[in-house]
Structure formats: structure tokens, C-alpha cells
Enzyme design. Sequence first.
Site, PDB file in Angstrom:
ATOM      1  N   GLN A  42      -4.493  -5.570   6.681  1.00 19.11           N
ATOM      2  CA  GLN A  42      -5.476  -6.465   6.040  1.00 19.11           C
ATOM      3  C   GLN A  42      -5.398  -7.889   6.580  1.00 19.11           C
ATOM      4  OE1 GLN A  42      -7.821  -5.361   4.218  1.00 19.11           O
ATOM      5  NE2 GLN A  42      -7.064  -3.358   3.592  1.00 19.11           N
ATOM      6  N   HIS A  48       0.867  -1.180   0.000  1.00 22.59           N
ATOM      7  CA  HIS A  48       0.000   0.000   0.000  1.00 22.59           C
ATOM      8  C   HIS A  48       0.908   1.235   0.000  1.00 22.59           C
ATOM      9  CE1 HIS A  48      -2.807   2.925   1.813  1.00 22.59           C
ATOM     10  NE2 HIS A  48      -3.787   2.110   1.455  1.00 22.59           N
ATOM     11  N   CYS A 107      -4.760   2.328  -3.773  1.00 17.40           N
ATOM     12  CA  CYS A 107      -3.551   2.872  -3.124  1.00 17.40           C
ATOM     13  C   CYS A 107      -2.366   1.929  -3.275  1.00 17.40           C
ATOM     14  CB  CYS A 107      -3.780   3.181  -1.650  1.00 17.40           C
ATOM     15  SG  CYS A 107      -4.947   4.486  -1.378  1.00 17.40           S
ATOM     16  N   LYS A 126     -10.543  -1.176  10.244  1.00 19.64           N
ATOM     17  CA  LYS A 126     -10.679  -2.364   9.392  1.00 19.64           C
ATOM     18  C   LYS A 126     -10.971  -3.600  10.235  1.00 19.64           C
ATOM     19  CE  LYS A 126      -7.375  -0.342   6.177  1.00 19.64           C
ATOM     20  NZ  LYS A 126      -8.049   0.032   4.951  1.00 19.64           N
ATOM     21  N   ASP A 145       3.033  -4.771   8.088  1.00 21.22           N
ATOM     22  CA  ASP A 145       1.791  -4.029   7.933  1.00 21.22           C
ATOM     23  C   ASP A 145       0.656  -5.057   7.978  1.00 21.22           C
ATOM     24  OD1 ASP A 145      -0.501  -2.871   6.951  1.00 21.22           O
ATOM     25  OD2 ASP A 145       0.455  -1.906   5.220  1.00 21.22           O
TER      26      ASP A 145
HETATM   27  N1  PMP Z   1      -1.735  -0.834   4.544  1.00 24.05           N
HETATM   28  C1  PMP Z   1      -2.668  -1.607   3.982  1.00 24.05           C
HETATM   29  C2  PMP Z   1      -2.310  -2.995   3.521  1.00 24.05           C
HETATM   30  C3  PMP Z   1      -3.967  -1.119   3.841  1.00 24.05           C
HETATM   31  O1  PMP Z   1      -4.904  -1.881   3.265  1.00 24.05           O
HETATM   32  C4  PMP Z   1      -4.276   0.181   4.296  1.00 24.05           C
HETATM   33  C5  PMP Z   1      -5.672   0.755   4.133  1.00 24.05           C
HETATM   34  N2  PMP Z   1      -6.257   0.522   2.888  1.00 24.05           N
HETATM   35  C6  PMP Z   1      -3.274   0.927   4.891  1.00 24.05           C
HETATM   36  C7  PMP Z   1      -2.007   0.390   4.994  1.00 24.05           C
HETATM   37  C8  PMP Z   1      -3.524   2.291   5.415  1.00 24.05           C
HETATM   38  O2  PMP Z   1      -4.427   2.230   6.468  1.00 24.05           O
HETATM   39  P1  PMP Z   1      -5.037   3.548   7.110  1.00 24.05           P
HETATM   40  O3  PMP Z   1      -5.543   4.362   5.958  1.00 24.05           O
HETATM   41  O4  PMP Z   1      -6.116   3.054   8.009  1.00 24.05           O
HETATM   42  O5  PMP Z   1      -3.935   4.220   7.846  1.00 24.05           O
END
Ligand code: PMP
Length: 451
Positions: free
Chosen positions: A246, A166, A409, A269, A243
Site C-alpha cells: 500500500q 494484512h 484482511c 495495486k 510489505d
Molecule cells: N499486504 C497489504 C498491506 C495489502 O494491502 C495486501 C492486499 N490487500 C496484501 C498484502 C496482499 O496483496 P496480494 O493479495 O496482491 O498478494
Amino acid sequence: MHDTAIIGEGRGANGEGRSAGGDHRSGEGRSTSGEGRSANGEGRRLDIEEIRRDFPILGTTVYGYPLVYLDNAATTQKPLAVLTAMDEYYKTINANVHRGVHYLSQRATDACEASRVTVADFINARHAYEVIFTRGTTESINLIAACFGKKFLQEGDSILVSGMEHHSNIVPWQMICEEKKATLKVIPIDENGELILGGLDAMLKSGVKLVAFNYVSNALGTINPAKEIIAAAHRYGIPVLLDAAQAIQHMEVDVQDLDVDFLAFSSHKLYGPTGIGILYGKEEWLNQLPPYQGGGEMIKTVTFEKTTYNDLPFKFEAGTPDMAGMIGLGAAVRYVQELGLANIQHAENELMTYALDVLREIKGFRLIGNGDAEHRAGVISFLVGNIHPFDMGEILDQQGIAVRTGHHCAQPIMDRYCIPGTVRASLAVYNTPAEMDRLAAGIRKAVTLLG
Ligand code: PMP
């Protein structure tokens, strides 16, 4: 002052026994794996219809259709347990934490610190003070990029990420690399949406100071072999940030078992509120890092000449925290623990298998990434014929079906597959086979209209 943070759990002068720092035994008595199971230890089949009743929004309609919410990788819906906990906080407790001797402030502090202990238990952290509240995954990663980078990164060093990250796990590292004249290296991915690990050792040997990658890809759903990569990095003494944005809602995440150095995830999430998330860090690493932000709570003493910093976890929690968020996250974790993550994973795997089966029957359906339900979590990224993902998303939306379209993203992944984006249907514990049928019917309608 800050000592009021320790209400109820007498903290010695050396910081032992603080409420934020209660020890957590490894493995034993973890509610993550212990609860939500039948007495014989077998998984319990979840009653999805009963679970759905916990989520008021799932009973609503969109353009006259019952809502089919399949954008869970972006954010999950919230159960009543979370909504009530936050409501109750504002109605009966609201006060600033750690600062007041008065009754409400002490109750707010106790409730927030109890959430920290709940989260520590959930991820099996050795100590609750290794759990830092942040605004979410993005802030957790930025914190480590900034603080680790400041202390340990030098010209010529490198940070290793994967090709399926991401943007939140790319850009903070790029920023610190640029500042320190370091380089960002990338583990490549194959056509199947898996990391190519053949060259990992060679990469690790070449000046890598930290490895950062996602446990589960938000764009592909791939579950990465986290333990294996962490062990490889550790053979060269390199710390790893995982990270888990997910992963945390789909499978058990045990920081001691993974032996991971830093772990980031977002509450929203995981059925919890927005604006709050977690950074876990091993005590020995967090203690070496400088603070991220200056302000209240992160200090021990301040004079105009010199400030001394607070102990963990408060060193990294400058300013008034999101108290309602902390409490909401605690309630979300308890909700998930009651269902049992192993049970959730089992139910979601079955649903994933069913969904892939019905979707593959659609002419022109192209799954992006690994087609094996067992090796993916949460996410189904796809294209159908030549239909642009955005058009597909709009037609599904008109039928009350919420999916995500675009690059999610994760633009480098789209470049890797030479596609502009995908349609992403992402699952949560409350989704049903009937909703997968609605999705398939919705896609067929789009094919008729646009194909
Ligand atoms: N890493 C991953 C794998 C994600 O899916 C996301 C959110 N789509 C993020 C980071 C960022 O998370 P947040 O916007 O809640 O900070």
C-alpha cells in the site's frame, strides 16, 4: 538453456554483466525522483482530468451513475499504456523466455528483463538481479517466510510483526513458526492507529530473527516509520521485510535509502496487471536462502543424483513466468514514473485533506485511525453512527460508488478497535474532489435511509 536469458548484454562466466543484473547506481539518475518534474525540480501539478482519460473504465457507468471507483487499495484500474503493452506482447512477441534461441523468444526475454531493470530503477535496487518476479505481495512474503524460516529459524526463536498487518503478513509467519516451534510477536498499536514503539528494543533483544511489517496499513492508511524501525532492527543484526503493497503507488520507495533487506509489493495495486508482483532482496540475503520452488529456470544442472541451482534472480523463479504480466508491470511503473511519484503524493494528499474535511461534516462520521492527512496514504476507513459497514457499502454501490466493507484482511485491527469492520474508501491518482462530494452525498443518503 538459460544462457539465452542474457541476450544483448554478454554475460561473463562469473555471471557479471547479465541483463538481469545490470548495476544500478544509488540515487543518481533515478527516474522515480527525476521524471515528472519541471526543469527547476519543483513538483508538477498533475492534470487529473487528462490522467482519467488514460483509464477507459473510469468513463463507464454503474446502475446509470458515472462510476466512482474508491476501492483502489484492493486493486487499481489500469491505464491504456499497460493494456496496450500486454496486448502488443501477445500480438507480436509471445514466446517462452530464457529458453529459445529463436527470434521471438529472444524478444520476449529482452522485454521481460527490461521490465526487471525498470522495477530495479523504480525502487533504487543496487542490482536488477535483486528483483524477483512473484505472483504478488502474498507470494513474496510466503517465499521469505518459507526460505528464511527453513534456513534460520529454530525452536525458541521469534518473528516480530506489527499489530496492523494484512493477513498475508501474519499467516505465512504463523505457519513457519508453528513448523519450527518459534513464536510470533506483535508490536502493539494505539487508539490513533500508530505503532507503539516504546517497547521495540526490548522485543528485538528477545530472540527475534526477522521483523516484518507494512509501510502503509491497508486498513487504516497509517504510514509507519519504516526507516526508524529498520534501523532499530539492524542495531541487533536483525533483517527486515517491508510489505510495501500500500506504499509503492503513493510514495517514493527507495530500498537503499530505507536499507531494507526484503521488500514485497503487487503490480495490481500499482496500475499494473494482476498475477504478478515483486520481491526485492539484498543480494547477500537472497544468496543465503534456499530456493522456494523447484522446476525449470531455477537450475544450472540437473542429474538424478544432484541439482545445482541457478544464480539470482532465476534461483527464485521456477517455471514459465507470467511474461505478459512482467511486461504490463514494466509499463505501469513507467506510467507512474512519467507522472512522478512526488507529484502523485502531492495530489493525493490534497485530495485526502479535502475528503477528510467533507466527510467530517457528516453527523456520526467516525474515522478509524490517524486523522492527519500528511501521515496517512490512500485509505479512509470509517463508520457512520450505528450503520453496519456492509449496509453502507450496498447503498453506496447502488449510487455507483465502489468502496470496500469488512475487515480488509486485517481482522486483528478490527479486534483492536472492537468493531466488526469498517467502510473503506481508498484513493488513487485519478480520483477527484467531485468524487469525494459524491461519496459524502452517498453517505448522507444512507444515513437518511438507515440512520
Ligand atoms: N499486504 C497489504 C498491506 C495489502 O494491502 C495486501 C492486499 N490487500 C496484501 C498484502 C496482499 O496483496 P496480494 O493479495 O496482491 O498478494
